[in-house]
Design an enzyme around this catalytic site. Structure first.
Site, PDB file in Angstrom:
ATOM      1  N   ASP A 214      18.409 -49.488  18.825  1.00  0.00           N
ATOM      2  CA  ASP A 214      17.140 -49.918  18.250  1.00  0.00           C
ATOM      3  C   ASP A 214      16.115 -49.965  19.367  1.00  0.00           C
ATOM      4  O   ASP A 214      16.417 -49.622  20.517  1.00  0.00           O
ATOM      5  CB  ASP A 214      17.274 -51.278  17.552  1.00  0.00           C
ATOM      6  CG  ASP A 214      16.391 -51.366  16.308  1.00  0.00           C
ATOM      7  OD1 ASP A 214      15.162 -51.239  16.458  1.00  0.00           O
ATOM      8  OD2 ASP A 214      16.926 -51.574  15.206  1.00  0.00           O
ATOM      9  N   HIS A 289      12.338 -46.693  15.650  1.00  0.00           N
ATOM     10  CA  HIS A 289      13.209 -47.683  16.306  1.00  0.00           C
ATOM     11  C   HIS A 289      13.889 -47.045  17.522  1.00  0.00           C
ATOM     12  O   HIS A 289      15.099 -47.202  17.729  1.00  0.00           O
ATOM     13  CB  HIS A 289      14.240 -48.238  15.330  1.00  0.00           C
ATOM     14  CG  HIS A 289      13.658 -49.183  14.323  1.00  0.00           C
ATOM     15  ND1 HIS A 289      13.255 -50.464  14.646  1.00  0.00           N
ATOM     16  CD2 HIS A 289      13.414 -49.030  12.998  1.00  0.00           C
ATOM     17  CE1 HIS A 289      12.784 -51.062  13.559  1.00  0.00           C
ATOM     18  NE2 HIS A 289      12.855 -50.209  12.548  1.00  0.00           N
ATOM     19  N   ASP A 353      14.479 -45.991   8.856  1.00  0.00           N
ATOM     20  CA  ASP A 353      13.624 -47.032   8.285  1.00  0.00           C
ATOM     21  C   ASP A 353      12.396 -47.296   9.148  1.00  0.00           C
ATOM     22  O   ASP A 353      12.375 -47.007  10.337  1.00  0.00           O
ATOM     23  CB  ASP A 353      14.415 -48.335   8.126  1.00  0.00           C
ATOM     24  CG  ASP A 353      14.943 -48.853   9.451  1.00  0.00           C
ATOM     25  OD1 ASP A 353      15.543 -48.054  10.189  1.00  0.00           O
ATOM     26  OD2 ASP A 353      14.766 -50.047   9.760  1.00  0.00           O
ATOM     27  N   GLU A 354      11.386 -47.864   8.517  1.00  0.00           N
ATOM     28  CA  GLU A 354      10.206 -48.420   9.181  1.00  0.00           C
ATOM     29  C   GLU A 354       9.590 -47.456  10.205  1.00  0.00           C
ATOM     30  O   GLU A 354       9.245 -47.839  11.316  1.00  0.00           O
ATOM     31  CB  GLU A 354      10.560 -49.753   9.844  1.00  0.00           C
ATOM     32  CG  GLU A 354      11.010 -50.803   8.838  1.00  0.00           C
ATOM     33  CD  GLU A 354      11.461 -52.105   9.487  1.00  0.00           C
ATOM     34  OE1 GLU A 354      11.314 -53.155   8.852  1.00  0.00           O
ATOM     35  OE2 GLU A 354      11.979 -52.060  10.625  1.00  0.00           O
ATOM     36  N   THR A 496      20.085 -59.607  14.567  1.00  0.00           N
ATOM     37  CA  THR A 496      20.315 -60.633  15.582  1.00  0.00           C
ATOM     38  C   THR A 496      19.106 -60.949  16.450  1.00  0.00           C
ATOM     39  O   THR A 496      19.252 -61.385  17.593  1.00  0.00           O
ATOM     40  CB  THR A 496      21.500 -60.222  16.475  1.00  0.00           C
ATOM     41  OG1 THR A 496      21.193 -58.981  17.131  1.00  0.00           O
ATOM     42  CG2 THR A 496      22.766 -60.069  15.654  1.00  0.00           C
ATOM     43  N   GLU A 497      17.898 -60.764  15.923  1.00  0.00           N
ATOM     44  CA  GLU A 497      16.734 -61.172  16.699  1.00  0.00           C
ATOM     45  C   GLU A 497      16.841 -62.635  17.141  1.00  0.00           C
ATOM     46  O   GLU A 497      16.423 -62.989  18.250  1.00  0.00           O
ATOM     47  CB  GLU A 497      15.461 -60.992  15.856  1.00  0.00           C
ATOM     48  CG  GLU A 497      15.040 -59.557  15.648  1.00  0.00           C
ATOM     49  CD  GLU A 497      15.621 -58.965  14.376  1.00  0.00           C
ATOM     50  OE1 GLU A 497      15.083 -57.967  13.873  1.00  0.00           O
ATOM     51  OE2 GLU A 497      16.639 -59.499  13.885  1.00  0.00           O
TER      52      GLU A 497
END
Length: 789
Positions: A214, A289, A353-354, A496-497
């Site tokens: 990421d 990402h 994604d994103e 897991t931020e």
């Protein structure tokens, strides 16, 4: 033992106890323990009596079958750790004076590859399956039939190792029963990855979705590109700062936080997972990402860099692979080739994604690709990107899976979709004939709070209690029977931020993993929340024995109010997810004990109270003390007229702004009323002219969730409901960056003015500002109780 049992139709793995006399009556502890298997088996018939495990136990296997030896070796290790017994594996048969537990094959087609049957009698136990996976799951159920200490990592003394007599036939509902772990935002050591895999195996989960890359870190060694481990795996240490407010790396700073898994470690973990019937699906994010990777190899970006690995959610992150550069695809094919050599499973997850396409819009190479490939826009460019990667994976007999954004611009021909933004993506993909894994954030994102925010360790926002996970149905009702066959299953995700340690990761997943395990394994008609709450308490005993850290949030008391508009009173109800405990409470802000009032039914309060409540059993507090201040004031349970409707977040509905409850910093705590792009225009009717000295209300800011403070707030009053006088106005500038969640109280003092109507106007920022990751999207305003004194 009769050798005739070893006929070709049945290959036997036999666990036997040397005969020491028939057990004539049921073991009292086992009878009290009952059956507490999770996930709930398909068919269960409970018998009488018990079977006793002892130091004289032997495991007998067919020497011609390696699967039997594998399963037997696994079982030996489990039993030795917990009981201290070194059970021997014997090839062949035993004398006829033994009690027998046999593992054998079956031609029962209903069981499939992962199903099994168990018959426990006083003198014999039979476990049967068609394949190794079924035997492995039979062992998991076998261990759950023992006392919970069977899951201990060290030998436990003074335990009677008995199994209740029972017949079980069991097989899974779905073939994809997964759990995800993000190791990019925070790195977890290889030994914990094995522990995590054990947690999955004990819940009969069979897919581990390993989020390896990421923006904030690359975690897999790639031999051809060593800078991925040397550069992309490390970032500057900002662990003392809130995730979304971390400062970027400054010039001259050395990255010191991070890590990666060597290829040798990954191969060992893949082998370890396979022994537990778990397939690992690696995720290599693309086209977005990717900032960590681009910090090491900036030539594959649109801009050429330079880049540093972000230490947190430093939004917006627009870094993206250059889709117009053929060398980008050559690079990714090299990386994926090494990834496929490490992970033998069918699926490779490519994220998708994103993807902020801002850079593609101004990149000459990307725009050239759009023209040359006759693509309509940047959405179709992403589709081109995904399809090109899919073609490469298909050529190696692998399948691509990605988040539901890969639907945009057209789905790759053989791709599977992981539906996370609700169920719509999954429905769309299934209707197109594509396989789907359901993992909607509403029910499957375990980074959400599982209890009241103030009682929980920091999490990523949202609210997902155990019961909501258990109530999830993976097959959308909108699908036909044929379309529903494309729903492979479901999985839980742990981002897991805000999860820094292995213990915290366990806490966020347990016991919610157990609820999801039952959703994806057990028949939907067999699910029973009341029964599950009894079994989950025994499962917690197993977690305790295994040394796992787990949440006890199910024992925390919820405090809610309801308005009796006829009697004009405010009722308070107390409850917890587990129904058996006794709830004690106090109204003065002090901690309750067993001598405090016992809750039996909703009660009325007629003045502001600081309610504290706890769940007790046998005089012991089970969870944590819950606290809720309930406000009784001049606008309590008064009617509120709204000019614009609230959406999704109701704060309780009609009386949501006058029900006595204020919100927390969690936007999903149930006490906030949300307005999507609309302003708040709420008029409270006090019923008659009343002397008012103060008006107050609160607003929530959580910019990473698209929730902004109103840019203006006005209080107005009226005697007749027609002519309003503005008595106060407050203005708030739009923030220039993300800030930690906060509550802003807005209040105004009046000189005992006599009024009947009070209007609160709060102006929505409208659209997310340019700097925001959701720039141009509709923004939210969240408001809670309008207090009138």
């Amino acid at each position: 033992m009769n050798n005739a049992l070893l006929i070709p139709l049945f290959f036997l793995l036999t666990l036997a106890v040397l005969y020491a006399g028939t057990i004539n009556g049921p073991d009292e502890a086992a009878a009290q323990r009952g059956l507490t298997i999770i996930p709930e088996p398909v068919h269960v018939v409970v018998g009488q009596g018990t079977f006793v495990l002892s130091p004289a136990t032997r495991i007998v296997i067919d020497p011609k079958d390696e699967h039997q030896k594998d399963v037997a070796t696994y079982l030996v290790g489990q039993l030795e750790r917990a009981t201290g017994y070194r059970v021997k594996i014997v090839e062949g048969s035993l004398p006829p004076q033994v009690l027998v537990i046999s593992f054998g094959s079956t031609d029962d087609e209903e069981l499939g590859e992962e199903g099994y049957s168990i018959d426990v009698g006083r003198e014999q136990v039979s476990l049967r399956a068609k394949a190794r996976a079924g035997f492995f799951y039979a062992v998991q159920t076998f261990l759950q039939l023992l006392p919970p200490q069977a899951f201990s990592a060290r030998a436990v003394e003074h335990v009677k190792w008995t199994l209740p007599c029972v017949s079980i036939k069991d097989y899974p509902r779905f073939r994809w029963r997964g759990m995800h772990l993000d190791v990019s935002r925070h790195f977890f050591p290889a030994e914990f990855i094995k522990t995590y895999i054990d947690m999955l195996a004990r819940h009969k989960m069979n897919v581990f979705h390993w989020h390896l890359t990421d923006d904030q870190g690359w975690r897999v060694e790639i031999k051809k590109y060593p800078k991925l481990a040397e550069v992309a795996a490390w970032r500057v240490d900002r662990e003392h700062q809130e995730w979304n407010t971390r400062d970027p790396q400054r010039e001259g700073e050395m990255p010191t936080y991070g890590g990666f898994y060597t290829q040798a470690e990954i191969k060992d973990i893949v082998r370890y997972a396979a022994e537990r019937n778990i397939t690992i699906v690696p995720e290599i994010e693309m086209p977005a990402h990717t900032t960590a990777l681009l910090a090491a190899y900036p030539q594959y970006s649109c801009t050429g860099g330079p880049f540093t690995v972000p230490p947190g959610g430093v939004w917006p992150i627009t870094d993206i692979f250059c889709a117009g550069n053929d060398s980008t695809f050559s690079f990714l094919e090299d990386v994926l080739t090494e990834v496929m050599e490490l992970f033998p499973g069918t699926f490779i997850h490519i994220g998708g994604d994103e993807a902020d396409k801002k850079e593609w819009k101004v990149c000459q190479k990307c725009q050239g690709r759009i023209r040359n490939e006759n693509l309509k826009d940047e959405a179709e460019l992403q589709s081109y990107f995904v399809k090109r990667i899919e073609k490469f994976l298909n050529s190696h007999n692998r399948r691509l899976i990605g988040w539901d954004e890969i639907l945009e611009g057209g789905l790759a021909p053989n791709a599977a979709v992981m539906s996370w933004r609700g169920t719509e993506g999954g429905i769309d993909a299934a209707r197109q004939g594509h396989d789907v894994v359901m993992t909607p954030g509403s029910h499957c994102y375990f980074n959400s709070y599982q209890g009241r925010e103030e009682l929980e360790p920091v999490a990523g926002g949202g609210y997902l209690p155990l019961k909501k996970v258990y109530e999830y149905e993976p097959v959308p009702a909108e699908l036909t029977l044929q379309e529903a066959t494309h729903i492979l299953g479901a999985q839980g995700c742990l981002w897991t931020e805000y999860v820094l340690t292995p213990n915290h990761a366990q806490y966020m997943t347990l016991p919610r993993m157990a609820a999801l395990a039952e959703v994806v394994w057990s028949p939907s008609e067999a699910r029973d929340w009341s029964d599950f709450t009894k079994r989950i308490e025994h499962q917690m005993n197993r977690y305790e024995a295994a040394g796992y850290t787990y949440a006890k949030s199910v024992y925390n008391v919820s405090i809610s109010t309801s308005v009796d508009s006829v009697k004009k009173q405010l009722n308070v109800a107390l409850a917890c997810e587990v129904s058996d405990p006794v709830i004690h409470y106090r109204l003065d802000g002090k901690d309750p004990t067993t001598s405090s009032p016992r809750y039996t039914m909703p009660f009325v309060i007629n003045k502001t109270a600081a309610i504290r409540a706890g769940a007790f059993r046998n005089g012991m507090l089970l969870g944590k003390i819950s606290e809720q201040r309930v406000y009784v004031h001049k606008a309590s349970f008064k009617h509120v007229k709204l000019e614009y409707p609230y959406e999704k977040y109701t704060a309780g509905g009609e009386y949501g702004l006058t029900n006595g409850l204020r919100g927390s910093t969690s936007f999903a705590d149930g006490n906030w009323q949300g307005y999507h792009q609309h302003d708040v225009v709420a008029t409270v009717d006090l019923g008659k002219e009343t002397s008012v000295s103060k008006i107050s209300t609160c607003f929530l800011e959580n910019t990473v969730s698209w929730i902004f403070l109103p840019v203006a707030v006005e209080f107005s009053v009226s005697r007749d409901g027609t002519a309003f006088e503005r008595v106060a106005k407050f203005e708030e500038p739009v923030p220039s960056s993300n800030r930690p969640p906060q509550i802003r109280t807005v209040c105004h003092t009046l000189d005992n003015m006599r009024v009947r109507y009070i209007r609160v106007f709060a102006q929505n920022v409208g659209l997310c500002p340019e700097w925001h990751i959701g720039a141009g999207d509709k923004a939210w305003v969240f408001v809670d109780e309008i207090i009138v004194e």
